[in-house]
Design an enzyme around this catalytic site. Structure first.
Site, PDB file in Angstrom:
ATOM      1  N   LYS A  20     -44.172   8.001  22.100  1.00 51.51           N
ATOM      2  CA  LYS A  20     -44.519   7.700  20.711  1.00 51.51           C
ATOM      3  C   LYS A  20     -43.287   7.639  19.830  1.00 51.51           C
ATOM      4  O   LYS A  20     -42.476   8.570  19.820  1.00 51.51           O
ATOM      5  CB  LYS A  20     -45.476   8.788  20.187  1.00 51.51           C
ATOM      6  CG  LYS A  20     -45.882   8.645  18.726  1.00 51.51           C
ATOM      7  CD  LYS A  20     -46.824   7.480  18.502  1.00 51.51           C
ATOM      8  CE  LYS A  20     -47.078   7.233  17.013  1.00 51.51           C
ATOM      9  NZ  LYS A  20     -48.242   7.920  16.490  1.00 51.51           N
ATOM     10  N   ASP A  51     -57.298   8.182  15.711  1.00 53.62           N
ATOM     11  CA  ASP A  51     -56.336   8.930  14.889  1.00 53.62           C
ATOM     12  C   ASP A  51     -57.024  10.113  14.213  1.00 53.62           C
ATOM     13  O   ASP A  51     -56.632  10.516  13.113  1.00 53.62           O
ATOM     14  CB  ASP A  51     -55.661   8.023  13.849  1.00 53.62           C
ATOM     15  CG  ASP A  51     -54.369   8.633  13.311  1.00 53.62           C
ATOM     16  OD1 ASP A  51     -53.894   9.635  13.875  1.00 53.62           O
ATOM     17  OD2 ASP A  51     -53.846   8.098  12.320  1.00 53.62           O
ATOM     18  N   HIS A  85     -55.152  13.248  17.717  1.00 52.70           N
ATOM     19  CA  HIS A  85     -54.417  14.498  17.477  1.00 52.70           C
ATOM     20  C   HIS A  85     -55.333  15.667  17.824  1.00 52.70           C
ATOM     21  O   HIS A  85     -56.374  15.843  17.190  1.00 52.70           O
ATOM     22  CB  HIS A  85     -54.000  14.605  16.008  1.00 52.70           C
ATOM     23  CG  HIS A  85     -53.090  13.492  15.591  1.00 52.70           C
ATOM     24  ND1 HIS A  85     -51.718  13.595  15.659  1.00 52.70           N
ATOM     25  CD2 HIS A  85     -53.349  12.245  15.140  1.00 52.70           C
ATOM     26  CE1 HIS A  85     -51.176  12.460  15.252  1.00 52.70           C
ATOM     27  NE2 HIS A  85     -52.145  11.622  14.930  1.00 52.70           N
ATOM     28  N   HIS A 122     -45.675   4.226  15.377  1.00 48.26           N
ATOM     29  CA  HIS A 122     -46.164   4.428  14.007  1.00 48.26           C
ATOM     30  C   HIS A 122     -45.395   3.428  13.149  1.00 48.26           C
ATOM     31  O   HIS A 122     -44.216   3.623  12.847  1.00 48.26           O
ATOM     32  CB  HIS A 122     -45.919   5.865  13.536  1.00 48.26           C
ATOM     33  CG  HIS A 122     -46.470   6.116  12.163  1.00 48.26           C
ATOM     34  ND1 HIS A 122     -47.559   6.909  11.920  1.00 48.26           N
ATOM     35  CD2 HIS A 122     -46.108   5.624  10.945  1.00 48.26           C
ATOM     36  CE1 HIS A 122     -47.845   6.910  10.625  1.00 48.26           C
ATOM     37  NE2 HIS A 122     -46.963   6.141  10.004  1.00 48.26           N
ATOM     38  N   HIS A 152     -52.782   2.437  14.858  1.00 44.14           N
ATOM     39  CA  HIS A 152     -53.540   2.413  13.597  1.00 44.14           C
ATOM     40  C   HIS A 152     -53.085   1.305  12.652  1.00 44.14           C
ATOM     41  O   HIS A 152     -52.618   1.565  11.541  1.00 44.14           O
ATOM     42  CB  HIS A 152     -53.526   3.770  12.901  1.00 44.14           C
ATOM     43  CG  HIS A 152     -52.199   4.498  12.900  1.00 44.14           C
ATOM     44  ND1 HIS A 152     -51.026   3.924  12.513  1.00 44.14           N
ATOM     45  CD2 HIS A 152     -51.883   5.765  13.251  1.00 44.14           C
ATOM     46  CE1 HIS A 152     -50.046   4.796  12.624  1.00 44.14           C
ATOM     47  NE2 HIS A 152     -50.546   5.925  13.084  1.00 44.14           N
ATOM     48  N   HIS A 210     -55.800   7.062  20.584  1.00 39.74           N
ATOM     49  CA  HIS A 210     -54.868   7.690  19.624  1.00 39.74           C
ATOM     50  C   HIS A 210     -55.583   8.906  19.034  1.00 39.74           C
ATOM     51  O   HIS A 210     -56.491   8.766  18.218  1.00 39.74           O
ATOM     52  CB  HIS A 210     -54.496   6.716  18.508  1.00 39.74           C
ATOM     53  CG  HIS A 210     -53.508   7.277  17.536  1.00 39.74           C
ATOM     54  ND1 HIS A 210     -52.345   6.625  17.205  1.00 39.74           N
ATOM     55  CD2 HIS A 210     -53.485   8.427  16.820  1.00 39.74           C
ATOM     56  CE1 HIS A 210     -51.663   7.347  16.336  1.00 39.74           C
ATOM     57  NE2 HIS A 210     -52.353   8.451  16.087  1.00 39.74           N
TER      58      HIS A 210
HETATM   59  O1  DOR Z   1     -52.892  10.512   8.645  1.00 34.27           O
HETATM   60  C1  DOR Z   1     -52.196  10.828   9.591  1.00 34.27           C
HETATM   61  N1  DOR Z   1     -52.236  12.059  10.129  1.00 34.27           N
HETATM   62  N2  DOR Z   1     -51.335   9.919  10.077  1.00 34.27           N
HETATM   63  C2  DOR Z   1     -50.445  10.237  11.019  1.00 34.27           C
HETATM   64  O2  DOR Z   1     -49.684   9.382  11.385  1.00 34.27           O
HETATM   65  C3  DOR Z   1     -50.330  11.614  11.519  1.00 34.27           C
HETATM   66  C4  DOR Z   1     -51.573  12.341  11.360  1.00 34.27           C
HETATM   67  C5  DOR Z   1     -51.425  13.829  11.548  1.00 34.27           C
HETATM   68  O3  DOR Z   1     -50.785  14.259  12.509  1.00 34.27           O
HETATM   69  O4  DOR Z   1     -51.968  14.582  10.738  1.00 34.27           O
HETATM   70 ZN    ZN Z   2     -51.889   9.642  14.444  1.00 33.64          ZN
END
Ligand code: DOR
Ligand code: ZN
Length: 348
Positions: free
Chosen positions: A100, A248, A16, A137, A175, A14
């Site tokens: 997702k 995450d 970003h 999520h 998460h 997971h």
């Molecule tokens: O804390 C987070 N940041 N939780 C998420 O689900 C998305 C992520 C983000 O894209 O910044």
């Molecule tokens: Zn995330």
């Protein structure tokens, strides 16, 4: 006592990576430590179609340090207009690994997410039949539900009914942050698993709120009370194949975090593995680290574990991590574990 551990190269289930300048600045931290990562699709606009995923994959490969082997495992963002046939075709071609589900409004860039699960049932049925995993999520967005209860309420209102209705659909509860989530996944049969972040293993909600407000610890789902962190630690270090690492890691510039209404997300890519080794050492479970970081995830996704290995090496003094990294989009603060971390990562 362990001073060096060799494990198969981990994967991040997971992650970003963002886009453009931020992507260029952050990808090397992941590709140094991990061989593969599930790439979250919550760009603006989101990655909805296989054509979007293909183009995003190209941008990731172009930004990646040339020397690193790294395979992005692409996901599509589920909307109420998603095309089930496009999803299944992308999965069969090997372009996408999962889809997702963001409840609309649950978190960063989730405005195009799902408001009414009924609207996506036909797509979920096609995914179940074709074996496409759904990453969830797991938080309700109902303003009447307390933010610390949103995961538990999501399980009751959405996840449990979905499991009953479509038991063949493979689900990853992303998460997970509560003992309720851990128990649901543990008792849920082989078709459901969960990712756990490093930061949710290291902090509880006091880190965000006690003695002053600390925006760099604010993420979603928000960290809960200590009994929940403790349940997460037990689950992650247990060796159970239902739990695996999903960092995450979610970079935001300091300018975006340090606002009257700041963004959610902890940037952990530079120190996630070192911190994870520290957690497993504290729990006296270093022998299970490889399962959590390198074996359980591929097993759930039906992929082979990586052939390469990395070493985690214990240092006599705490390791120093950078406080911040510079990016073309602005400075990004690195997760501060708030405790000494003695582990370094060596490749090969
Ligand atoms: O804390 C987070 N940041 N939780 C998420 O689900 C998305 C992520 C983000 O894209 O910044
Ligand atoms: Zn995330």
């Amino acid at each position: 006592m362990y001073t060096r551990i060799n494990i198969k190269t981990p994967d991040d289930w997971h992650l970003h990576l963002r886009d453009a300048e931020m992507l260029k600045a952050v990808i090397g931290y992941t590709s140094f430590h991990f061989a593969r990562a599930i790439i979250m699709p919550n760009l603006v606009p989101p990655v909805v179609t296989t054509a979007d995923a293909s183009a995003y994959r190209e941008r990731i490969m172009a930004a990646k340090p040339k020397a690193d082997f790294f395979k992005p495992l692409m996901t599509l963002y589920l909307t109420e207009e998603s095309d089930g046939d496009d999803i299944v075709a992308g999965f069969r071609d090997g372009l996408i690994t999962a889809v997702k589900l963001y409840p609309a409004g649950a978190t960063t860039n989730s405005a195009s997410g799902v408001r009414d699960i009924e609207k996506v049932m036909p797509v979920l049925e096609k995914m179940a039949a074709a074996g496409v995993p759904l990453c969830v999520h797991g938080e309700v967005t109902d303003p009447e539900v307390d933010i610390f209860d949103r995961e538990a309420v999501f399980i009751d209102r959405v996840l449990a009914p979905l499991r009953n209705r479509l038991p063949e659909l493979r689900i990853v509860m992303e998460h997970v942050t509560t003992e309720d989530g851990v128990s649901f996944v543990e008792s849920g049969g082989t078709g459901i698993a969960a990712t756990i972040t490093v930061h949710h293993l290291m902090i509880n909600r006091n880190a965000i709120l006690a003695g002053g407000i600390r925006p760099h610890y604010y993420c979603l789902p928000v960290a809960k009370r200590e009994k929940h962190r403790s349940a997460l630690r037990t689950a992650a270090t247990s060796g159970s194949e239902k739990f695996f690492l999903g960092t995450d890691s979610a970079p935001h510039t300091d300018a975006a975090k340090l606002q009257p209404c700041g963004c959610a997300g902890c940037f952990t890519a530079p120190n996630a593995l070192a911190c994870l080794a520290q957690v497993f050492e504290q729990e006296q479970k270093l022998g299970n680290l490889e399962k959590f970081a390198s074996l359980n995830g591929p097993a759930f996704y039906g992929l082979p574990p990586n052939e390469s290995t990395i070493s985690l090496v214990r240092q006599p003094e705490p390791v120093k991590f950078p406080d911040k990294i510079q990016t073309g989009a602005g400075e990004v603060t690195v997760f501060d574990p708030g405790m000494p971390v003695y582990w370094n990562i060596e490749k090969g």
